[in-house]
Scaffold this motif. Structure first.
Motif, PDB file in Angstrom:
ATOM      1  N   CYS A  17       0.843  -1.193   0.000  1.00  0.00           N
ATOM      2  CA  CYS A  17       0.000   0.000   0.000  1.00  0.00           C
ATOM      3  C   CYS A  17       0.882   1.247   0.000  1.00  0.00           C
ATOM      4  CB  CYS A  17      -0.933   0.002   1.203  1.00  0.00           C
ATOM      5  SG  CYS A  17      -0.107  -0.295   2.791  1.00  0.00           S
ATOM      6  N   ALA A  70      -3.885   1.669   3.885  1.00  0.00           N
ATOM      7  CA  ALA A  70      -4.251   0.834   5.032  1.00  0.00           C
ATOM      8  C   ALA A  70      -4.661   1.749   6.176  1.00  0.00           C
ATOM      9  CB  ALA A  70      -3.085  -0.056   5.451  1.00  0.00           C
ATOM     10  N   MET A  89      -7.276  -2.832   4.752  1.00  0.00           N
ATOM     11  CA  MET A  89      -6.849  -2.319   3.462  1.00  0.00           C
ATOM     12  C   MET A  89      -8.052  -1.700   2.760  1.00  0.00           C
ATOM     13  SD  MET A  89      -3.834  -2.170   2.063  1.00  0.00           S
ATOM     14  CE  MET A  89      -2.868  -3.615   2.509  1.00  0.00           C
TER      15      MET A  89
END
Length: 225
Positions: A12, A59, A79
């Motif tokens: 991420c 996240a 997420m």
């Protein structure tokens, strides 16, 4: 193109932890304004657009804090890779119940808890801790010691000061956040004019925090409020 090289090694682009103040200075109606305001901000179109403005997801985790040993995770690492995930996160925060009501403002401990939470976050390109509160540290060690003793390398700490009672002087809440809470390159402060303004302030801050770097860089030229 700038994200292409590190993206292969990261899950991420940002691990973002939101920390909400539930110390004894926050009454039940103010607590509801924080929870519902955070949920409303997460559900807003402009925040959703910022979350999904790049290929890599964000996240998200949320926790509440008050006294030395009174931190509680509201939303564990999630997420945000779809609108459904963002809606689910907002609903979790909205449905959450306050864990503590009677403890003081131990911000150093709250920061230490946040550092530990971020240490077990998904593998992201950046890490940010978002500290909200309506008061200065009044129990235990303060932010300076927390930043020295806990693992804050690579973590940016932004602030949302809930200006409910004062506080513009050099000893007031806003000065405290600017002087002691903000941490790391690009750290910034957003000011809520009391708890009824919390949703607006959280929405503004989330857009700035989760927007991709090019957009966030433009927003950093604006004032804090």
């Amino acid at each position: 193109m700038l994200l292409a090289v590190p993206a292969a090694a990261a899950d991420c682009r940002l691990a973002l932890a939101l920390a909400m103040d539930v110390s004894s200075s926050v009454d039940p109606s103010e607590d509801r304004l924080q929870r519902q305001g955070t949920a409303a901000a997460l559900a807003s179109p402009e925040v959703a657009a910022a979350f999904f403005a790049a290929d890599l997801p964000v996240a998200l985790a949320v926790y509440e804090w008050s006294g030395r040993y009174n931190q509680q995770v509201i939303l564990d690492w999630t997420m945000i890779d779809s609108p459904a995930a963002l809606t689910g996160a907002a609903e979790t925060v909205a449905a959450s119940l306050r864990g503590h009501t009677e403890f003081p403002t131990a911000m150093g401990y709250a920061l230490g808890f946040g550092a530990g939470l971020l240490a077990r976050a998904p593998d992201c390109l950046d890490k940010t801790l978002d500290m909200s509160g309506d008061g200065q540290n009044n129990e235990g060690f303060g932010p300076a010691i927390a930043y020295r003793e806990f693992a804050f390398d690579g973590i940016t700490v932004n602030g949302l000061a809930i200006n409910a009672a004062d506080f513009e002087g050099e000893l007031g809440l806003i000065a405290f956040y600017r002087r002691e809470v903000l941490h790391g390159p690009g750290a910034f402060l957003v000011i809520a004019d009391g708890f009824p303004d919390f949703a607006r302030a959280m929405r503004q801050k989330l857009v700035r925090e989760v927007s991709p770097a090019a957009i966030g860089g433009l927003m950093r030229r604006k004032e804090d409020r």
